[in-house]
Design an enzyme around this catalytic site. Structure first.
Site, PDB file in Angstrom:
ATOM      1  N   SER A  93       0.636  -1.255  -0.233  1.00 40.92           N
ATOM      2  CA  SER A  93       0.132   0.106   0.064  1.00 40.92           C
ATOM      3  C   SER A  93       1.020   0.584  -0.839  1.00 40.92           C
ATOM      4  CB  SER A  93      -1.158  -0.218   1.154  1.00 40.92           C
ATOM      5  OG  SER A  93      -0.029   0.023   2.725  1.00 40.92           O
ATOM      6  N   SER A  94       2.447   1.646   1.027  1.00 42.88           N
ATOM      7  CA  SER A  94       2.770   2.434   0.720  1.00 42.88           C
ATOM      8  C   SER A  94       3.386   2.911  -0.685  1.00 42.88           C
ATOM      9  CB  SER A  94       4.102   1.840   1.890  1.00 42.88           C
ATOM     10  OG  SER A  94       4.737   0.916   1.114  1.00 42.88           O
ATOM     11  N   ALA A 100       1.875   1.953  -3.707  1.00 43.72           N
ATOM     12  CA  ALA A 100       0.184   2.237  -4.111  1.00 43.72           C
ATOM     13  C   ALA A 100      -0.166   3.346  -4.096  1.00 43.72           C
ATOM     14  CB  ALA A 100      -0.880   1.273  -3.561  1.00 43.72           C
ATOM     15  N   ARG A 101      -0.141   4.211  -3.196  1.00 47.26           N
ATOM     16  CA  ARG A 101       0.229   5.799  -2.985  1.00 47.26           C
ATOM     17  C   ARG A 101       0.686   6.593  -3.136  1.00 47.26           C
ATOM     18  NH1 ARG A 101      -1.256   4.587   3.734  1.00 47.26           N
ATOM     19  NH2 ARG A 101      -1.880   3.391   3.432  1.00 47.26           N
ATOM     20  N   THR A 140       6.120 -12.750 -11.729  1.00 44.46           N
ATOM     21  CA  THR A 140       6.387 -11.690 -12.515  1.00 44.46           C
ATOM     22  C   THR A 140       5.431 -10.195 -12.215  1.00 44.46           C
ATOM     23  OG1 THR A 140       6.554 -12.943 -14.790  1.00 44.46           O
ATOM     24  CG2 THR A 140       6.348 -10.644 -14.881  1.00 44.46           C
ATOM     25  N   LEU A 141       5.816  -9.488 -11.697  1.00 41.71           N
ATOM     26  CA  LEU A 141       4.957  -8.225 -11.595  1.00 41.71           C
ATOM     27  C   LEU A 141       4.564  -6.996 -12.259  1.00 41.71           C
ATOM     28  CD1 LEU A 141       7.270  -7.110  -7.994  1.00 41.71           C
ATOM     29  CD2 LEU A 141       5.115  -8.858  -8.253  1.00 41.71           C
ATOM     30  N   GLU A 142       3.594  -7.279 -12.644  1.00 37.12           N
ATOM     31  CA  GLU A 142       3.578  -5.842 -13.944  1.00 37.12           C
ATOM     32  C   GLU A 142       3.042  -4.302 -13.201  1.00 37.12           C
ATOM     33  OE1 GLU A 142       0.182  -8.755 -13.642  1.00 37.12           O
ATOM     34  OE2 GLU A 142       0.601 -10.169 -14.635  1.00 37.12           O
ATOM     35  N   GLN A 148       3.580  -7.844  -2.375  1.00 36.79           N
ATOM     36  CA  GLN A 148       3.527  -8.635  -1.322  1.00 36.79           C
ATOM     37  C   GLN A 148       2.252  -9.905  -1.095  1.00 36.79           C
ATOM     38  OE1 GLN A 148       1.185  -6.349   1.837  1.00 36.79           O
ATOM     39  NE2 GLN A 148       0.143  -6.038   0.921  1.00 36.79           N
TER      40      GLN A 148
END
Lengths: 210, 449
Positions: free
Chosen positions: A118-119, A121-122, A142-144, A163
């Site tokens: 979330s940190s 995402a902010r 894989t992170l998109e 996470q």
């Protein structure tokens, strides 16, 4: 489905049933593990494609040595190696595929759900979708990454960006083979991100003469 | 344009070419150094050309050659983008070789080299170009490391670069004299066929040489007949370079002492891939079988074949299989083993002493506990590295990348039969992850201080 608590996650890791390797201190949350950015970035190459068209994938599976197909696939993304302490700038509106630093193996009774921290995402950094990791999966995740903010974000390998939470799978009688040799997906045993097969068995819905 | 005007134009072209290379991302943290070094050299050569009389043809020729060499160095940049080779392996290779490859310059008694990497063609392209001579103005020696492009991820095979480190050390003023002294006193002049050119040729042409060698020499016999018939008396005058053969032997020892068993395995794998018979006699290289036998004997003498305290079980079985297969590559016959164990031991001791003075160049066998941990990770298809979760908190340790490579080679003989390419990828991944762990450990130590 029940989410695993920190204690349960640690237990499964100690028993080597669940692998998330390596873990550095402070990566373990109350019911999740933070995932760090790895050292490769794939970014869609501007100008390589006018648009994404599933029709372009029609012959991909049958013509594996075709010049145009390979060229299209290879030129779709720009690939960058980013060693530690070097950075990558993710511009607003752009999408980047990055591997996790961690190598992950899920047992046959656990599913993983990956989300953004979330940190981050902010700040506008989002994992484009909440990725489901199937039981038995083995490899990097894989992170998109997408920058939904208005200013570029500088990213360094090793940063905790995402996470993963783990959920028990309610297995039926026919599901006992989960995890015997990976999860059977096209991304199993991946060492770095790659583009997926867009349509797979969706051919009936793709016009033939397009 | 006269030759001088043409060279002046070419200097401008080279300058533009050099600037153009910055379109590429090459090497980790070395781009600026490499650019500055090339730029300094170009300025020097341009000034020299400017100050050369147009009628001084010798001077123009000399500076033209320097300019050509520089263009060669710059053009390598275009084949050196980061995605073309395994940067984690390169980072570690630099780490173990930087100290021993330093040299004395006017600015600094321990000037490190600049490492430049590019991908080459074919299996035999593994090399380190040592740049023995360079223009006076240069601040750093440039060591160009070449990897076969096709073997990008095959880090286990990259252990062969230990041999190339040998060439880089041999071609440096700091070590050549000492190395020569060790090799001559402990090996070449203490018995065997390398006493002088004549004795080497006699060994090669001796009756107990293998039939394949005799056959090859017979083919060579008339190959140079426009000059002379090749015989043992002129073998090292018109076909082979005797000093290069001796340098190869030295470099094999350096490879062994810097990369350990992984070097022997890569050495056997690659040499026999290039020369399947193991017999070939080359102009710069002694017969493969002789070199392989020497490395296997040296490994035995160094005690590489065992790990102290390793209990009976799966790991020991796999370790024994690994060494069993390597020993199976040994050529039979006394001809292939011209040096005694005593000679090999003596040369190893002295070379080891020298390499030990330049940590972390020297290879040390892993402790059994580490070997066990890495092995269990790798055969479970987990990159083998210094992380475990024995308590409720992660425990991190630094692991020498050469131990990761060694465990990779051992695991190639595990009954799970993980494919060779996957083992290489797992080991390469582990080396990358281990760099991350090491970075974390060193930074947290600094913060704690």
């Amino acid at each position: 489905m029940t989410a695993l608590s920190k204690t349960r996650i640690v237990e499964r890791i100690k028993l080597k049933e669940l692998i998330v390797s390596p873990l550095l201190p402070d990566q373990l949350g109350r019911s999740s593990i933070d995932l760090r950015m790895g050292t490769v970035v794939l970014v869609a190459r501007a100008g390589a494609q006018s648009h994404v068209d599933p029709c372009a994938y029609r012959h991909e599976s049958i013509k594996d040595d075709d010049h145009d197909i390979i060229q299209g696939r290879k030129q779709k993304h720009e690939r960058y190696d980013i060693p530690f302490n070097e950075s990558f700038l993710l511009h607003p509106g752009s999408l980047a595929l990055v591997p996790t630093f961690e190598w992950v193996i899920l047992p046959s009774d656990l599913q993983g759900i990956v989300t953004a921290r979330s940190s981050w995402a902010r700040e506008g950094l989002n994992i484009a979708t909440a990725t489901i990791i199937n039981p038995g999966y083995m490899g990097i995740i894989t992170l998109e990454l997408a920058n939904f903010g208005e200013i570029p974000i500088k990213l360094y390998p090793g940063l905790r960006l995402a996470q993963i939470a783990f959920y028990n799978i309610d297995k039926g009688d026919g599901d006992n083979n989960y995890g015997s040799d990976g999860d059977g997906s096209e991304f199993n045993m991946s060492f770095e991100p790659k583009a997926g097969k867009l349509v797979k068995s969706d051919w009936p819905f793709i016009p033939k003469n397009d | 344009m006269n030759p001088k005007q043409f060279l002046e134009q070419e200097c401008k072209n080279v300058k533009e070419f050099l600037k153009d290379t910055l379109r590429y991302k090459y090497g980790s943290n070395v781009s600026k150094k490499y650019f500055s070094e090339c730029n300094n050299r170009l300025k020097y050569i341009s000034d020299e050309i400017d100050n050369t009389d147009p009628k001084d043809l010798v001077g123009l020729h000399k500076n033209g050659s320097l300019l050509n060499e520089l263009t060669g160095l710059i053009s390598r940049i275009e084949r050196s983008s980061l995605g073309n080779y395994s940067w984690p392996f390169v980072e570690q290779l630099k780490k173990i070789s930087e100290n021993i490859c330093t040299e004395q310059t006017l600015l600094n008694p321990n000037t490190p080299p600049i490492f430049h990497i590019f991908s080459g063609e074919g299996l035999s392209s593994y090399a380190i170009y040592p740049e023995q001579n360079r223009v006076r103005v240069s601040k750093n020696r440039i060591l160009t490391i070449v990897f076969p492009r096709t073997l990008k991820h095959f880090v286990l095979l990259h252990s062969i670069l230990g041999h190339e480190i040998g060439h880089a050390i041999w071609r440096s003023q700091s070590h050549q004299h000492k190395l020569s002294q060790i090799m001559e006193s402990q090996l070449f002049r203490s018995g065997g066929p390398f006493l002088d050119r004549k004795t080497t040729a006699e060994w090669l042409y001796s009756d107990d040489a293998p039939n394949e060698v005799k056959a090859q020499l017979n083919i060579f016999k008339n190959k140079f007949r426009q000059f002379k018939t090749l015989t043992k008396d002129n073998f090292f005058d018109i076909f082979a370079d005797w000093d290069a053969w001796k340098e190869e032997i030295l470099c094999d020892f350096i490879g062994l002492l810097t990369f350990g068993p992984s070097f022997v395995a890569a050495h056997c794998q690659l040499l026999y891939a290039i020369v399947p018979s193991g017999i070939n006699v080359g102009p710069k290289h002694p017969p493969v079988g002789f070199r392989v036998n020497l490395m296997l004997a040296a490994s035995r003498i160094l005690g590489y074949e065992t790990i102290d305290g390793l209990p009976k079980g799966e790991i020991l079985d796999t370790l024994n299989k690994f060494w069993g297969e390597l020993k199976g590559k040994k050529q039979t016959g006394t001809w292939f083993n011209p040096f005694s164990d005593e000679q090999i031991k003596n040369v190893l001791v002295e070379l080891q002493n020298l390499i030990d003075s330049y940590p972390p160049a020297s290879f040390e066998l892993p402790q059994k506990e580490l070997l066990e941990k890495l092995f269990l990770q790798l055969v479970s298809k987990v990159p083998p590295l210094g992380f475990e979760m024995s308590s409720d908190d992660p425990v991190l340790n630094e692991v020498d990348f050469r131990h990761i490579l060694y465990i990779g080679w051992i695991a190639t003989h595990h009954h799970s039969q993980i494919p060779f390419d996957i083992i290489n990828r797992l080991c390469e991944h582990a080396i990358m992850q281990q760099i991350g762990i090491n970075t974390y450990i060193s930074q947290t130590k600094k913060t704690a201080k």
